[in-house]
Motif scaffolding. Sequence first.
Motif, PDB file in Angstrom:
ATOM      1  N   ASN A 125       0.834  -1.211   0.000  1.00 46.70           N
ATOM      2  CA  ASN A 125       0.000   0.000   0.000  1.00 46.70           C
ATOM      3  C   ASN A 125       0.867   1.260   0.000  1.00 46.70           C
ATOM      4  N   LEU A 126       1.989   1.233   0.727  1.00 49.78           N
ATOM      5  CA  LEU A 126       2.892   2.383   0.738  1.00 49.78           C
ATOM      6  C   LEU A 126       3.562   2.551  -0.619  1.00 49.78           C
ATOM      7  N   GLU A 127       3.955   1.432  -1.231  1.00 49.13           N
ATOM      8  CA  GLU A 127       4.568   1.484  -2.569  1.00 49.13           C
ATOM      9  C   GLU A 127       3.557   2.010  -3.603  1.00 49.13           C
ATOM     10  N   PHE A 128       2.293   1.616  -3.450  1.00 53.35           N
ATOM     11  CA  PHE A 128       1.225   2.111  -4.324  1.00 53.35           C
ATOM     12  C   PHE A 128       1.128   3.631  -4.215  1.00 53.35           C
ATOM     13  N   ALA A 129       1.163   4.139  -2.980  1.00 50.27           N
ATOM     14  CA  ALA A 129       1.076   5.592  -2.765  1.00 50.27           C
ATOM     15  C   ALA A 129       2.222   6.302  -3.467  1.00 50.27           C
ATOM     16  N   ILE A 130       3.429   5.785  -3.347  1.00 45.24           N
ATOM     17  CA  ILE A 130       4.594   6.404  -3.989  1.00 45.24           C
ATOM     18  C   ILE A 130       4.437   6.388  -5.505  1.00 45.24           C
ATOM     19  N   ALA A 131       3.984   5.260  -6.060  1.00 43.07           N
ATOM     20  CA  ALA A 131       3.786   5.164  -7.511  1.00 43.07           C
ATOM     21  C   ALA A 131       2.742   6.169  -7.981  1.00 43.07           C
ATOM     22  N   GLU A 132       1.667   6.334  -7.229  1.00 48.27           N
ATOM     23  CA  GLU A 132       0.611   7.282  -7.597  1.00 48.27           C
ATOM     24  C   GLU A 132       1.097   8.728  -7.497  1.00 48.27           C
ATOM     25  N   LEU A 133       1.881   9.020  -6.479  1.00 46.58           N
ATOM     26  CA  LEU A 133       2.449  10.365  -6.350  1.00 46.58           C
ATOM     27  C   LEU A 133       3.340  10.672  -7.549  1.00 46.58           C
ATOM     28  N   LYS A 134       4.183   9.704  -7.929  1.00 47.75           N
ATOM     29  CA  LYS A 134       5.073   9.891  -9.087  1.00 47.75           C
ATOM     30  C   LYS A 134       4.260  10.112 -10.363  1.00 47.75           C
ATOM     31  N   LYS A 135       3.189   9.331 -10.541  1.00 47.44           N
ATOM     32  CA  LYS A 135       2.329   9.476 -11.729  1.00 47.44           C
ATOM     33  C   LYS A 135       1.726  10.869 -11.808  1.00 47.44           C
ATOM     34  N   SER A 136       1.531  11.490 -10.651  1.00 49.15           N
ATOM     35  CA  SER A 136       0.941  12.832 -10.576  1.00 49.15           C
ATOM     36  C   SER A 136       1.991  13.931 -10.708  1.00 49.15           C
ATOM     37  N   GLY A 137       3.219  13.550 -10.989  1.00 48.75           N
ATOM     38  CA  GLY A 137       4.275  14.537 -11.212  1.00 48.75           C
ATOM     39  C   GLY A 137       5.065  14.929  -9.976  1.00 48.75           C
ATOM     40  N   ILE A 138       4.799  14.286  -8.861  1.00 49.52           N
ATOM     41  CA  ILE A 138       5.552  14.582  -7.637  1.00 49.52           C
ATOM     42  C   ILE A 138       6.854  13.782  -7.670  1.00 49.52           C
ATOM     43  N   LYS A 139       7.949  14.465  -7.400  1.00 45.68           N
ATOM     44  CA  LYS A 139       9.255  13.812  -7.384  1.00 45.68           C
ATOM     45  C   LYS A 139       9.561  13.319  -5.973  1.00 45.68           C
TER      46      LYS A 139
END
Length: 172
Positions: A24-38
């Motif tokens: 779930n934490l890895e999912f959050a990081i992947a979603e943040l990256k997809k949204s343009g957050i570095k």
Amino acid sequence: MFHKKISNKVILLLGSNLGMRSANLEFAIAELKKSGIKIKGKSKHYESEAWGFEGESFINQVIITSTSLAPLQVLDLAQKIEKKAGRKLSKSANYESRTLDIDILFFNEQIIDEDRLKVPHPKIHERRFTLEPLYEILPEYKHPVLLKTIAELKKNCPDKSPVTAIIQSITK
């Protein structure tokens, strides 16, 4: 004329105590990256007992991010990702189990006091499960309200509950 893109340093706490917690934490990081957050840095995963209620233990992680989004935009994105991960928002004011929780701990050195968002997160200094991963990656970071480093806050934290770093898979 060129406009310099604003880069905000946002420190987030990710947490989960339902389902595949680390995933779930890895999912959050992947979603943040997809949204343009570095993602500029991240702590290990830490396991701790549920705080403020009876429930399964939590896995938590602190990440350092960079974004051009404004504070409320980051909050809206975090809530959208939590919902996508299956989090059901409760009307209860009590703490409860969740598939994913994303808290904004710090936004640059700003102090934000709005109905929907309080930054720095008002309970950082009371929660060992937040301070341990923060200390791992930002021990000298100074809290803009309490004017103490994360190391000082950890040393004086009233919460003595155990928080354990756990081995996790390496992700890109």
